[in-house]
Design an enzyme around this catalytic site. Structure first.
Site, PDB file in Angstrom:
ATOM      1  N   LYS A 118      53.034  41.138  48.365  1.00 34.00           N
ATOM      2  CA  LYS A 118      52.332  39.939  47.909  1.00 34.00           C
ATOM      3  C   LYS A 118      53.363  38.990  47.291  1.00 34.00           C
ATOM      4  CE  LYS A 118      47.827  39.123  45.786  1.00 34.00           C
ATOM      5  NZ  LYS A 118      46.843  39.639  44.828  1.00 34.00           N
TER       6      LYS A 118
HETATM    7  O1  G3P Z   1      44.038  39.184  43.177  1.00 30.66           O
HETATM    8  C1  G3P Z   1      43.951  37.835  42.947  1.00 30.66           C
HETATM    9  C2  G3P Z   1      42.608  37.325  42.509  1.00 30.66           C
HETATM   10  O2  G3P Z   1      41.583  37.982  43.158  1.00 30.66           O
HETATM   11  C3  G3P Z   1      42.454  37.132  41.035  1.00 30.66           C
HETATM   12  O3  G3P Z   1      41.125  36.859  40.656  1.00 30.66           O
HETATM   13  O4  G3P Z   1      39.376  36.527  38.955  1.00 30.66           O
HETATM   14  O5  G3P Z   1      41.791  36.644  38.246  1.00 30.66           O
HETATM   15  O6  G3P Z   1      40.918  34.660  39.451  1.00 30.66           O
HETATM   16  P1  G3P Z   1      40.777  36.137  39.248  1.00 30.66           P
END
Ligand code: G3P
Length: 214
Positions: free
Chosen positions: A83
């Site tokens: 990633k």
């Molecule tokens: O893995 C990346 C993403 O899904 C993060 O989500 O909820 O931290 O914006 P969030």
């Protein structure tokens, strides 16, 4: 649509695998930090639980550092997907990994142009963060639809991985718009099963069965 679990917590992954509908796992530095464990140990353990893509994010922000770190992470297991952040260095590293046949997930995507760059660099996955766009008053799922059109126009093979999914409506909308994958927390996966008419209907079926057989 493939479902990835967005977590580094092994117990959650074990529970989700039992559901029979999880295809992979995504992590990021914040999710790994929540486990209080070393990233490599977590990724290694996950690779023994699920046979599917596991995204592991680099911390380096320079091209050379990303290559070193990514190569190191890729050695953990053949299912590991590197990633990379959507920066100049991240896109250059993505190109290099793609030439070497190493899978990549370009993360922190918030625009169509960024998604175009990732596809040109041969990314395996592009991760548009829909919840974080909603947070700033934009419609995150609009971006999913736009990237779908863009990739279909040019025949790009990069998979659209809807990320930052916060609730069931995000899943519904991104699926209808053609996201190839959705990554979500276990709580969101569980919410997808729920419908009050299912509960009510089942209750009635069981009550009728009981009456007829008592
Ligand atoms: O893995 C990346 C993403 O899904 C993060 O989500 O909820 O931290 O914006 P969030």
């Amino acid at each position: 649509m493939e479902f990835f679990l967005d977590t580094g917590i092994v117990a959650e992954i074990k529970e989700a695998v039992q559901l029979g509908i999880i295809d992979g796992v995504t992590t990021n530095p914040s999710l790994i930090a929540k486990t209080g464990r070393n990233q490599k140990d977590v990724i290694k353990e996950i690779s023994g639980i699920i046979d599917g893509p596991i995204s592991a994010e680099v911390i380096a922000t320079d091209f050379e550092g990303m290559l070193i770190e990514g190569e190191d992470l890729a050695k953990i297991h053949s299912n590991v997907v590197i990633k990379l952040p959507l920066t100049e260095a991240g896109i250059a590293a993505c190109k290099r990994f793609s030439q070497k046949g190493i899978k990549t997930n370009v993360t922190l995507c918030f625009s169509v142009n960024q998604a175009l760059l990732a596809a040109k660099a041969g990314a395996t996955y592009i991760s548009p963060f829909i919840g974080r766009l909603d947070d700033i008053g934009q419609n995150g799922n609009d971006l999913i639809g736009e990237i779908r059109s863009l990739y279909d126009n040019y025949g790009f093979k990069t998979k659209i991985l809807a990320a930052s999914i916060r609730h069931a409506a995000h899943v519904r909308e991104s699926a209808l718009l053609g996201a190839d994958v959705g990554t979500m927390p276990l709580s969101v996966v569980k919410a997808l099963y729920k419908h009050p008419l299912t509960d009510k209907g089942l209750e009635t079926f069981l009550a009728d069965h009981k009456k007829a057989n008592s």
